[in-house]
Design a protein around this motif. Structure first.
Motif: not given
Length: 309
Positions: A27, A57, A34, A133
């Motif tokens: 990340a 990812v 990300v 996130r």
């Protein structure tokens, strides 16, 4: 249990700290862009960290990821790009193979109308968030994974037996998706996946059918029978035949693409050789930068060592 609750619980499962640390490293290559790093595959199922760890990812946009213009173009045309990472974590080396793509690309390939069966088949299987996130992003990822489960369950109903256990429907589906991907694993790979987590798959199928609006009958002894028009089954069989041909071509093209875009390819090959033969290959910086040009020399070197015949 609803489909969303099942998927959300899987995403929130506790992972080994080393897995979380490596996901954070990935990340960190595109700070702030990300959305999530998903952990999946055999290491998730077994907990063993001495092999290859598998990650996806997911980005807001592809241009946020550091890559050459050729790699970015290839990822837009034929996603995802795949790469290899070795990183020291807690005194040992963790090895990971990771794929990179954007959330819009990820979502589009989960639809039942997608001709690419690879992603929805893979993500109808368990995965977890090794990095996310925000809570809102976790919710967005969960919605996409619910779409994958619904798509897989729909195809399981359309192509599967008239009546069977949930495990029987999943086994039949994964046999078809593996065949469409030109996979080299044993024919028992799909059944093994289902049998390892039979309770999970038994919950997933009816929950996904209910969310997809597919009516079905269930017996006390665990048999399920989707109520489908025979014409829908015949139409699905024709559509799948086209997807099978397209999927095989798509995977061949991805193999060709990986020769030019697989970041860390030579380190990955060297590790595989060492793992299977005990021979450790020393790689030069030039070999790492130009894996396609270096491949013939590596081939003859392995022949001389008696590792290839």
């Amino acid at each position: 249990m609803s489909l969303r609750d099942l998927i959300d619980g899987e995403l929130r499962r506790t992972l080994p700290p080393a897995v979380v640390h490596q996901a954070a490293l990935l990340a960190g290559r595109a700070p702030g862009h990300v959305v999530a790093v998903l952990f999946y595959g055999s290491a998730l199922r077994t907990g063993a960290l001495d092999g290859i760890l598998d990650y996806y990812v997911l980005l807001d946009e592809l241009r946020a990821w550091p890559a050459s213009w050729l790699a970015r173009l290839a990822n837009r045309v034929l996603p995802p790009n795949v790469a290899y990472l070795e990183s020291p974590v807690e005194g040992c080396i963790l090895r990971a193979k990771y794929a990179v793509l954007s959330m819009p690309q990820f979502s589009r390939r989960m639809a039942a109308t997608s001709r690419d069966t690879t992603l929805w088949a893979r993500f109808s299987q368990p995965c977890a968030c090794a990095f996310v996130r925000s809570d809102a992003d976790r919710g967005a990822v969960a919605e996409v994974l619910c779409k994958a489960a619904r798509t897989a369950a729909q195809w399981a109903a359309w192509l599967g037996p008239a009546r069977d256990t949930a495990a029987g429907f999943w086994r039949a589906l994964y046999a078809r998706t593996y065949d469409a991907e030109l996979r080299v694993e044993s024919a028992m790979r799909g059944p093994d996946l289902v049998d390892r987590e039979s309770t999970r798959y038994a919950r997933l199928l009816p929950a996904a059918w209910e969310m997809s609006g597919i009516p079905f009958d269930a017996t006390a002894d665990g048999l399920l029978a989707p109520r489908l028009d025979p014409r829908r089954r015949r139409s699905a069989a024709r559509q799948w035949s086209r997807r099978r041909g397209f999927g095989r071509l798509l995977n061949l093209l991805r193999l060709v693409k990986s020769a030019f875009t697989f970041d860390g390819a030579m380190d990955y090959v060297a590790w595989k050789i060492e793992r299977h033969s005990g021979v450790r290959l020393a790689l030069s910086p030039w070999q790492r930068r130009h894996p396609v040009l270096a491949a013939p020399g590596l081939y003859w070197r392995l022949r001389k060592l008696g590792l290839l015949r």
